[in-house]
Design an enzyme around this catalytic site. Structure first.
Site, PDB file in Angstrom:
ATOM      1  N   ASP A 298       0.870  -1.166   0.000  1.00 19.00           N
ATOM      2  CA  ASP A 298       0.000   0.000   0.000  1.00 19.00           C
ATOM      3  C   ASP A 298       0.917   1.229   0.000  1.00 19.00           C
ATOM      4  O   ASP A 298       2.070   1.151   0.441  1.00 19.00           O
ATOM      5  CB  ASP A 298      -0.886  -0.016   1.244  1.00 19.00           C
ATOM      6  CG  ASP A 298      -1.813   1.181   1.290  1.00 19.00           C
ATOM      7  OD1 ASP A 298      -2.355   1.541   0.238  1.00 19.00           O
ATOM      8  OD2 ASP A 298      -1.971   1.754   2.374  1.00 19.00           O
ATOM      9  N   THR A 300       0.061   4.755   1.175  1.00 15.37           N
ATOM     10  CA  THR A 300      -0.039   5.626   2.338  1.00 15.37           C
ATOM     11  C   THR A 300       0.231   4.853   3.625  1.00 15.37           C
ATOM     12  O   THR A 300      -0.414   3.850   3.908  1.00 15.37           O
ATOM     13  CB  THR A 300      -1.445   6.255   2.411  1.00 15.37           C
ATOM     14  OG1 THR A 300      -1.713   6.890   1.169  1.00 15.37           O
ATOM     15  CG2 THR A 300      -1.522   7.258   3.539  1.00 15.37           C
ATOM     16  N   ASP A 533      -1.528  -0.684   6.341  1.00 13.81           N
ATOM     17  CA  ASP A 533      -1.738  -0.175   7.693  1.00 13.81           C
ATOM     18  C   ASP A 533      -3.173   0.273   7.939  1.00 13.81           C
ATOM     19  O   ASP A 533      -3.528   0.616   9.062  1.00 13.81           O
ATOM     20  CB  ASP A 533      -0.794   1.000   7.970  1.00 13.81           C
ATOM     21  CG  ASP A 533      -1.152   2.250   7.175  1.00 13.81           C
ATOM     22  OD1 ASP A 533      -1.799   2.098   6.113  1.00 13.81           O
ATOM     23  OD2 ASP A 533      -0.799   3.353   7.610  1.00 13.81           O
TER      24      ASP A 533
END
Length: 788
Positions: A298, A300, A533
């Site tokens: 991912d 971000t 996250d």
């Protein structure tokens, strides 16, 4: 209803519930208890067999041959000690990773550990929060719960006041308050998942291979020993001697140290990465990353720091700047539980007066926007420019794209005059672009280059603008970052599967598409790791072969990941990879040693059973051989550094090498034994039998050391020194009168030494060339080493 209108429990009420045991103290599920550790390391099948053989050797009247019981004691002590140490280290990290929750007590919102929750506590929920106990909703503001980890149903469920929440689910969007009803062992997640969450040796290629070896040997050992016992009963004068020979064969056939060294390697790897603040949920985690060939990331919070800060507000032509700033402040402060983006905007923009919220719609990663309706002001939207800004606004769309291509995060602020519904209006008026700053993690370029150099395919999968993701990926050093795809253009699974093969960067990916991409890669035979996250990463993290979460991420992502980087440091991953390689490659070496031992023991048992002569070894002699050519060096090899690339086919390679190597060792010892017996004449005396057994013991010791050297490749000075040290210890035992007497060894004459030297030399050449002759044993790296 406002969360602050809910009072919550008083300190006295909390104290009463604690005294009554109505707390969220759940049974420990992250590691085995002390009694379970002792039971698993002492009362296991291998130890049971060895203890049974020990009892039989005592019954036969040869307590000196019970030396092999020391292996049982050593296995148990080392296994228990190491696992207790690992348990202590991991429990320290579990405390750092333990979820904290927000509760209302006496109208104040406070943060406590999840274990401190009591029945009737009011828990505050926001996007990304995990539902840690069961309860009923008391307040809901667009609260959507993802129960996929419990039910398998991927669509989020809207929860209103009075609805039930189950532990193990998590907040997909919105916010709310719920009252705890079932806590601790009574909660839904604990009743279902105590065993699922257990810190344990999970299935892995290594574990499956070792278990297969053990199953086959457990089938072969009983009939082989029975055959030998019946044969020796005809040869030996006393049944005790026949039983002694059969026990000697059985002791050699049991891979007594294989399970221990496998577990020890796993534990050592987990403890090593724990010291780097990486929490492995399972022992096999260290193996998993070493087998990964595709790493999905991912953007971000993973490649970037995730610490968003407001950069600037770029107002479109004809829009008063003061009006846009006022609207931005109003919508930023409208959500009682803002996501990080809204929180960053709210820090720099105050809430204007006179803007009364009618309703809000929290941000959802699946649609890429949030909204708030204000009395007398209409509805305002914040979200992805390519979602909110209609294509008819050519200049505004171009402006947004230009900023996205610089790598900045760009959001659009739009307005709609009418009231807010559940769907995005056909047309919104763009007011301004919100420019946010996000930085690439300092260690990301170096670590991503490391993985690329190791042959791991990198895929960046993000919900952000495709151009932004591509630019950030290029800055982070992701190969082929220019090969980007907007996931909204992928109409079906076939297009998605084709795209994931050909491209490296994907933008505007929904959580379900992330999950589908992982599944597509797995269907092609790839071993996939996923890092993330956020809540939108949870489904992909759960389905990936290895889920890696950041310690600063949502509790939901940390809850499903197999590895949690508690300090958010990418630099830990190469260490995890190194530990995985060490474990896999070293266990293969150790398995080669133990399976070779089992093979030569089985073959010698069969040969002697058919030939009808005394068994060529006493149990204590085989213990000596096993300790110095397999056990002690195997322990050192299992923990030695090893960074060779991992290859599939562990069990096949072990069998391909061990079967011929064991056969060479068995026939070498048998040939020397038979020749020594023939030199003694037709009637063999006790001391002559001892000499023949000594000759076969020396032969098997030396061939075993050759096997040790061969499986230790690529050779290093310390590995050669290890073999020399083992040979020196064996020589000392043979030379010292007391140890020679204990092991019933005799001095052999020069003729016998010469014959041993010839047989061992021939056997050594055969063992040494085995890796060259049998396909698949040597890796390309080892072939280069041999050519040098």
């Amino acid at each position: 209803m406002s969360t602050m209108s809910l009072d919550g429990l008083s300190p006295e009420e909390v104290s009463t519930r604690v005294k009554n045991g109505q707390t969220n103290k759940a049974p420990e599920t992250t590691s085995r208890s002390l009694s379970e550790i002792i039971s698993a390391n002492v009362f296991n099948p291998v130890n049971a067999i060895m203890l049974a053989l020990f009892v039989l050797i005592l019954i036969a009247g040869f307590p000196a041959d019970g030396l092999f019981v020391g292996v049982v004691i050593g296995n148990s002590v080392i296994g228990v000690t190491q696992e207790i140490y690992a348990r202590r280290e991991l429990m320290k990290l579990q405390l750092l990773n333990a979820p904290s929750v927000r509760v209302l007590r006496e109208r104040k919102e406070i943060e406590i550990e999840a274990t401190d929750i009591v029945v009737d506590d009011l828990l505050v929920l926001g996007a990304g929060d995990q539902v840690v106990v069961d309860g009923d909703v008391k307040d809901s503001t667009g609260l959507e719960i993802d129960e996929s980890l419990l039910t398998g149903e991927s669509d989020p469920v809207v929860k209103e006041v009075g609805d039930q929440l189950l532990s193990g689910s998590f907040v997909n969007a919105g916010s709310g308050v719920y009252q705890a009803k079932l806590v601790g062992a009574d909660s839904y997640a604990n009743t279902l998942a105590i065993e699922a969450k257990r810190f344990a040796l999970v299935d892995s290629e290594l574990r499956k291979g070792i278990n297969t070896i053990l199953r086959v040997l457990m089938i072969l050992i009983p009939p082989a020993c029975a055959l030998l016992l019946f044969a020796l009963l005809d040869v030996e004068d006393q049944w005790q001697n026949a039983l002694q020979g059969s026990i000697a064969a059985a002791v050699a056939m049991v891979p007594d140290g294989l399970v221990l060294l496998t577990s020890l390697s796993f534990v050592a790897g987990v403890v090593t990465i724990a010291k780097r603040k990486a929490l492995a949920k399972e022992l096999a985690t260290v193996e998993l990353l070493a087998r990964v060939d595709t790493l999905c990331l991912d953007k971000t919070g993973t490649i970037t720091t995730g610490e968003i800060s407001f950069g600037d507000l770029e107002v479109f032509e004809g829009v008063p700047r003061e009006f846009a700033l006022e609207a931005l402040g109003a919508i930023a402060h409208s959500d009682p539980d803002p996501n990080p983006t809204m929180a960053a905007i709210a820090l720099t923009h105050g809430a204007p007066s006179g803007w009364k919220v009618v309703t809000i719609e929290p941000f959802k990663s699946a649609r890429k926007w949030s909204a708030a309706e204000f009395e007398d002001h209409g509805t305002y939207f914040i979200g992805a420019p390519d979602i909110l800004i209609d294509a008819s606004f050519v200049g505004e769309s171009k402006q947004a794209q230009e900023h996205a291509e610089t790598g900045r995060r760009v959001l659009a602020l739009c307005h709609h005059d009418g009231p807010f519904g559940t769907e995005l209006p056909d047309m919104t008026s763009p007011l301004a672009l919100i420019l946010l700053d996000d930085t690439v993690r300092e260690d990301a370029p170096e670590i991503l280059k490391f993985f690329a150099d190791q042959g791991v395919d990198l895929k960046v999968i993000s919900g952000d603008n495709t151009a932004t993701v591509s630019t950030v990926a290029a800055r982070a050093g992701v190969p082929n970052a220019h090969k980007s795809v907007d996931a909204r253009t992928l109409a079906n699974d076939a297009e998605l599967s084709a795209a994931i093969k050909e491209s490296a960067v994907f933008g505007r990916v929904t959580p379900h598409q992330k999950r589908a991409m992982v599944a597509s890669l797995q269907s092609e035979g790839h071993v996939v790791a996923m890092t993330g996250d956020g809540v939108n990463d949870v489904l992909a993290l759960k389905d990936a072969d290895m889920g890696i979460a950041m310690g600063s991420g949502s509790s939901a992502s940390r809850g499903v990941a197999q590895l949690v980087l508690l300090d958010n440091s990418f630099s830990t991953l190469p260490e995890v990879l190194a530990q995985g390689r060490k474990v896999i490659n070293n266990i293969e070496r150790v398995a080669n040693l133990f399976v070779t031992k089992a093979v030569y023991a089985l073959l010698l048992t069969a040969i002697i059973g058919i030939q009808g002569v005394e068994f060529p070894f006493l149990p204590r002699q085989l213990t000596l051989i096993g300790s110095f050519s397999i056990g002690l060096p195997g322990l050192i090899l299992a923990l030695a550094p090893n960074t060779n690339l991992v290859r599939p086919g562990f069990l096949k390679r072990v069998i391909r090498f061990s079967l011929p190597a064991g056969a060479i060792a068995a026939f070498s010892a048998w040939i020397v034994y038979c020749k020594s017996r023939n030199w003694a004449g037709p009637v063999i005396e006790t001391h002559e039998l001892a000499e023949a057994r000594t000759a076969s013991t020396i032969t098997l010791l030396l061939v075993g050391l050759i096997v040790l050297v061969v499986v230790s490749r690529p050779l290093r000075i310390w590995k050669i020194g290890l073999a020399v040290a083992m040979a020196g210890l064996q020589a000392c035992i043979i030379a010292l009168p007391a140890s020679r007497k204990y092991f019933e060894l005799e001095w052999v004459d020069g003729r016998t030494w010469g014959y041993i030297a010839i047989v061992v030399a021939i056997a050594g050449i055969c063992v040494a060339i085995l890796p060259r002759l049998i396909p698949g044993i040597l890796s390309s790296q080892e072939k280069i080493e041999l050519q040098r």
